[in-house]
Enzyme design. Sequence first.
Site, mmCIF file in Angstrom:
data_model
loop_
_atom_site.group_PDB
_atom_site.id
_atom_site.type_symbol
_atom_site.label_atom_id
_atom_site.label_comp_id
_atom_site.label_asym_id
_atom_site.label_seq_id
_atom_site.Cartn_x
_atom_site.Cartn_y
_atom_site.Cartn_z
ATOM 1 N N LEU A 205 0.842 -1.201 0.000
ATOM 2 C CA LEU A 205 0.000 0.000 0.000
ATOM 3 C C LEU A 205 0.873 1.246 0.000
ATOM 4 C CD1 LEU A 205 -2.465 -1.239 2.800
ATOM 5 C CD2 LEU A 205 -2.659 -1.589 0.322
ATOM 6 N N ARG A 237 -5.664 6.321 -8.379
ATOM 7 C CA ARG A 237 -6.281 5.382 -9.336
ATOM 8 C C ARG A 237 -7.519 4.729 -8.726
ATOM 9 N NH1 ARG A 237 -0.948 2.197 -10.106
ATOM 10 N NH2 ARG A 237 0.402 3.925 -10.728
ATOM 11 N N MET A 280 -2.301 9.839 2.217
ATOM 12 C CA MET A 280 -3.049 9.281 3.341
ATOM 13 C C MET A 280 -2.880 10.101 4.616
ATOM 14 S SD MET A 280 -5.193 7.184 4.294
ATOM 15 C CE MET A 280 -5.566 5.531 3.785
ATOM 16 N N ARG A 281 -1.700 10.691 4.817
ATOM 17 C CA ARG A 281 -1.506 11.464 6.053
ATOM 18 C C ARG A 281 -2.463 12.661 6.101
ATOM 19 N NH1 ARG A 281 4.807 11.182 5.016
ATOM 20 N NH2 ARG A 281 3.856 11.383 2.979
ATOM 21 N N GLY A 327 4.301 2.598 1.986
ATOM 22 C CA GLY A 327 4.180 3.753 2.895
ATOM 23 C C GLY A 327 2.980 3.666 3.820
ATOM 24 N N GLY A 329 1.023 0.803 4.310
ATOM 25 C CA GLY A 329 1.062 -0.473 5.025
ATOM 26 C C GLY A 329 2.025 -0.451 6.202
ATOM 27 N N GLU A 330 3.139 0.269 6.036
ATOM 28 C CA GLU A 330 4.165 0.268 7.083
ATOM 29 C C GLU A 330 3.860 1.261 8.208
ATOM 30 O OE1 GLU A 330 7.970 0.878 5.099
ATOM 31 O OE2 GLU A 330 7.305 -0.513 3.545
ATOM 32 N N GLU A 380 12.662 -2.028 -2.447
ATOM 33 C CA GLU A 380 12.800 -2.482 -3.830
ATOM 34 C C GLU A 380 14.199 -2.187 -4.383
ATOM 35 O OE1 GLU A 380 8.997 -0.431 -4.066
ATOM 36 O OE2 GLU A 380 8.548 -1.681 -5.812
#
Length: 393
Positions: A205, A237, A280-281, A327, A329-330, A380
């Site tokens: 995510l 998206r 998200m933040r 970002g 998910g963690e 990655e």
Amino acid sequence: MPQNILVLNCGSSSLKFAVIQPSTDTFVLQGLADRLNSPQAHLDYELNQSKQAQSLADNTHQGAIAAVIQVLADNQLLNTLLGVGHRVVHGGEAFSKSQLIQQESLAKLESLSHLAPLHNPVNILGMKAIFSLLPEIPQVAVFDTAFHQTLGESAFLYALPYEHYQQHGVRRYGFHGTSYRYVSQEAATRLNKPAEECHFLIAHLGNGCSACAVRNGQSVDTSMGLTPLEGLAMGTRSGDLDPGLLPFLCERLNLPLADIMSILNKQSGLLGLSGLSNDMREIQQAAQQGHIQANLAIEVFAFKIARYLGALAVSLPKIDALIFTGGIGENDRLTRSLVLEHLTILGFEIDGELNQTNGNHIGQITTQDSTLSLVVATNEELMIAQDTLSIIQ
Ligand code: ADP
């Protein structure tokens, strides 16, 4: 002499780069060339904990790579380079693992450009730049799609006329494969089991979001398809929707298909639902202040993740762990707890304290009696550097 790998990730108007020492997992240099092909093109990088910035006189990808190589030369790093690893978005069915790239390979790669027209051509530009600037240095391509080449036909075929697959390669390919491979290995190490014996659900995510079922260490199903638009809701998206929506929107909005596609790719997801941001933040902050659409965006985002994970679970004999990475998910406790609340059917029970600390060091965010869920940081670039080193050696 330290042995380093230069990792290049060429985007449509950007170049992310890093010099990594794979034997020690050390990032020696990390940076970004942004706004390429515009007068505002600039290069930012961090070396020895010091941040540097410069504008780019030659604002092309080639110019940015030349500038990066100059930075390496100025800092005595050029002679430590063993190879260059490129992130390549689409490997089609031609590439099922990372590969050494020679001049002859470029034609094979170019033949896949129609599958990822915004990304593959610039990835190839990066390779050509290295061939001309550092002709002696071996190059390796690491594909986002490669890890998913183990999907079976039931998972990768669309229910379309079969000849579209045969003649045009219309099928589901999946992306974020480098991240899935990395976090699967990390999680297997934490569980003290060989990766080939592990069964995972993974939610990657970030700005782009996808999920994957890993059976015996191999990808068996994933949420992204022919393009990275399929599947979960993402930063901008839409993810899955009814294909009938396309002609409907064309007609109602009186817009050509290209404009509708731009809405689905750039104005939807968290941004579209919240009407605020793709970050998200910012959405969390607004939701805490009572912003109704921000709250809705979070709810829809989490529900779609849970629904997909439920669907992916049918490909596994058991779940050793559900892994959150990327970002969101963690870092985002709320998304994780909402997703796990929707998944009690799979035996998940969140541990509020562990979730609050992002799984602390071990990564576990569920109670002792629950099906296990872990937070695992993805990397990655490191995976690309490790692949590059192992292939050139
Ligand atoms: P990319 O796909 O571009 O690599 P990242 O993996 O960095 O993106 O993820 C970016 C997303 O992670 C953004 O939506 C950002 O808001 C979110 N994120 C980063 N840190 C946090 C945090 N502490 N809490 C919630 N969301 C976060």
